[in-house]
Design an enzyme around this catalytic site. Structure first.
Site, mmCIF file in Angstrom:
data_model
loop_
_atom_site.group_PDB
_atom_site.id
_atom_site.type_symbol
_atom_site.label_atom_id
_atom_site.label_comp_id
_atom_site.label_asym_id
_atom_site.label_seq_id
_atom_site.Cartn_x
_atom_site.Cartn_y
_atom_site.Cartn_z
ATOM 1 N N HIS A 129 0.823 -1.215 0.000
ATOM 2 C CA HIS A 129 0.000 0.000 0.000
ATOM 3 C C HIS A 129 0.860 1.269 0.000
ATOM 4 C CE1 HIS A 129 -3.740 -2.281 1.739
ATOM 5 N NE2 HIS A 129 -3.484 -2.587 0.486
ATOM 6 N N GLY A 196 -2.210 -9.015 12.519
ATOM 7 C CA GLY A 196 -2.701 -7.668 12.801
ATOM 8 C C GLY A 196 -3.470 -7.016 11.681
ATOM 9 N N ALA A 241 0.087 -8.397 19.447
ATOM 10 C CA ALA A 241 1.162 -8.851 18.549
ATOM 11 C C ALA A 241 2.499 -8.976 19.274
ATOM 12 C CB ALA A 241 1.290 -7.870 17.378
HETATM 13 N N1 APR Z 1 -1.936 -6.824 18.219
HETATM 14 C C1 APR Z 1 -2.456 -7.545 17.186
HETATM 15 N N2 APR Z 1 -3.546 -7.155 16.480
HETATM 16 C C2 APR Z 1 -4.113 -5.987 16.812
HETATM 17 C C3 APR Z 1 -3.624 -5.186 17.873
HETATM 18 C C4 APR Z 1 -2.487 -5.646 18.584
HETATM 19 N N3 APR Z 1 -1.952 -4.951 19.588
HETATM 20 N N4 APR Z 1 -4.417 -4.089 17.961
HETATM 21 C C5 APR Z 1 -5.361 -4.217 17.023
HETATM 22 N N5 APR Z 1 -5.181 -5.352 16.330
HETATM 23 C C6 APR Z 1 -5.970 -5.912 15.210
HETATM 24 C C7 APR Z 1 -7.436 -5.520 15.238
HETATM 25 O O1 APR Z 1 -8.166 -6.440 16.022
HETATM 26 C C8 APR Z 1 -7.793 -5.596 13.753
HETATM 27 O O2 APR Z 1 -8.245 -6.908 13.412
HETATM 28 O O3 APR Z 1 -5.450 -5.341 14.021
HETATM 29 C C9 APR Z 1 -6.481 -5.303 13.034
HETATM 30 C C10 APR Z 1 -6.406 -3.945 12.368
HETATM 31 O O4 APR Z 1 -7.351 -3.898 11.338
HETATM 32 P P1 APR Z 1 -7.560 -2.578 10.450
HETATM 33 O O5 APR Z 1 -7.652 -1.390 11.323
HETATM 34 O O6 APR Z 1 -8.680 -2.842 9.520
HETATM 35 O O7 APR Z 1 -6.166 -2.454 9.658
HETATM 36 P P2 APR Z 1 -5.693 -3.235 8.360
HETATM 37 O O8 APR Z 1 -6.287 -4.595 8.307
HETATM 38 O O9 APR Z 1 -4.232 -3.101 8.279
HETATM 39 O O10 APR Z 1 -6.358 -2.355 7.214
HETATM 40 C C11 APR Z 1 -6.107 -2.695 5.869
HETATM 41 O O11 APR Z 1 -7.237 -0.739 5.196
HETATM 42 O O12 APR Z 1 -7.839 1.500 5.132
HETATM 43 C C12 APR Z 1 -6.942 0.600 4.849
HETATM 44 O O13 APR Z 1 -5.106 1.079 3.582
HETATM 45 C C13 APR Z 1 -5.488 0.835 4.915
HETATM 46 O O14 APR Z 1 -3.711 -0.779 4.835
HETATM 47 C C14 APR Z 1 -4.959 -0.469 5.428
HETATM 48 C C15 APR Z 1 -6.038 -1.462 5.044
#
Ligand code: APR
Length: 259
Positions: A129, A196, A241
């Protein structure tokens, strides 16, 4: 590279030391791995998309409509990333250790635009990304390092064009980067680990199915809570994590991914 494999079947097992490469590993990471480093996730209750609308800041149309607003959004996130308090955590460091110690290829594919994997020591890394610490020039196409605020007054370091820079991130509606290389790695890997990420955004959310095709890869989810596609993973561990990733990496380096 010497890697130990076991040859044989029912009752008659023979071990052989053979010169070959160990199975490769592909690791997908998302915002959750950087949460304990002090960066926000997107879809958690306190996440970025709970306050800001995607269509206002993260689409080509948003940038065409109001570039200053989009610049401001990423300027704030760039400043947060560069604050001295934000550093790689134990999960980023564990993945760098895995890459250094595993006798086969380890590829980290991150959806994150931060540089915490690099700072932890990961080398074989794809930012699918994009990267917030880079600028792309809409006039000459050059991608340059960029660590300060960006605005309509910014000048391209390559061609001197004024006001033609955008942050080097992939917006909704744009094609993620290096997809051919990612799919080639998924096709041949022996282990796929998702860390994550909420599994809401494609194509990344479909990587687990790609890795499973043909029953080749063992698939593992490490997350705070079950993701959207959690049932597609053969093995799942839930918790922060900084705890679950180092524990999993130690196990893999000790005994591989057999149960
Ligand atoms: N350890 C592990 N997991 C965690 C922690 C932690 N400390 N804190 C939060 N999470 C998990 C949440 O439960 C969730 O399932 O991380 C995940 C984050 O999800 P999103 O906020 O949706 O992020 P992501 O999956 O990276 O988003 C994908 O969406 O908008 C876009 O471009 C942006 O790259 C991003 C994409």
């Amino acid at each position: 590279m010497i890697y130990c494999i076991t040859i044989g079947g029912s009752g008659m097992l023979a071990s052989a030391m053979v010169r070959r490469t160990a199975p490769s590993i592909v690791i997908l990471t998302g915002a959750g791995i950087s949460k304990e480093s002090g960066l926000e996730t997107f879809r958690d209750p306190d996440g970025i998309w709970s306050r800001v609308r995607i269509e206002d800041v993260a689409t080509p149309e948003a940038f065409a409509r109001d570039p200053a607003l989009v610049h401001d959004f990423y300027n704030a996130r760039r400043r947060a990333l560069l604050s001295p308090a934000v550093r790689p955590n134990a999960a980023h460091r564990a993945l760098a250790r895995l890459e250094a110690a595993w006798p086969g290829e380890v590829l980290v594919v991150t959806q994150n635009i931060d540089d915490l994997h690099e700072r932890a020591g990961t080398r074989n890394l794809i930012h699918m990304h994009g990267e917030i610490l880079k600028a792309r020039c809409l006039a000459c196409g050059a991608v340059s390092p960029w660590r300060t605020d960006m605005s309509l007054a910014s000048v391209c370091p390559e061609c001197d064009a004024l006001g033609r820079l955008r942050v080097h991130v992939v917006w909704f509606g744009e094609m993620p980067l290096e997809m051919e290389r990612i799919f080639a790695a998924l096709e041949t890997c022996g282990l796929f680990v998702s860390i994550g990420t909420s599994g809401n955004v494609y194509p990344a959310a479909g990587f687990v199915e790609e890795a499973r095709r043909g029953g080749r890869a063992h698939t593992v989810e490490l997350n705070l809570e079950p993701s959207q596609g959690h049932s597609l993973f053969a093995e799942r561990h839930y918790g922060p994590a900084s705890r679950v990733v180092p524990a999993f990496v130690e196990r893999i380096l000790r005994q591989g991914w057999q149960a």
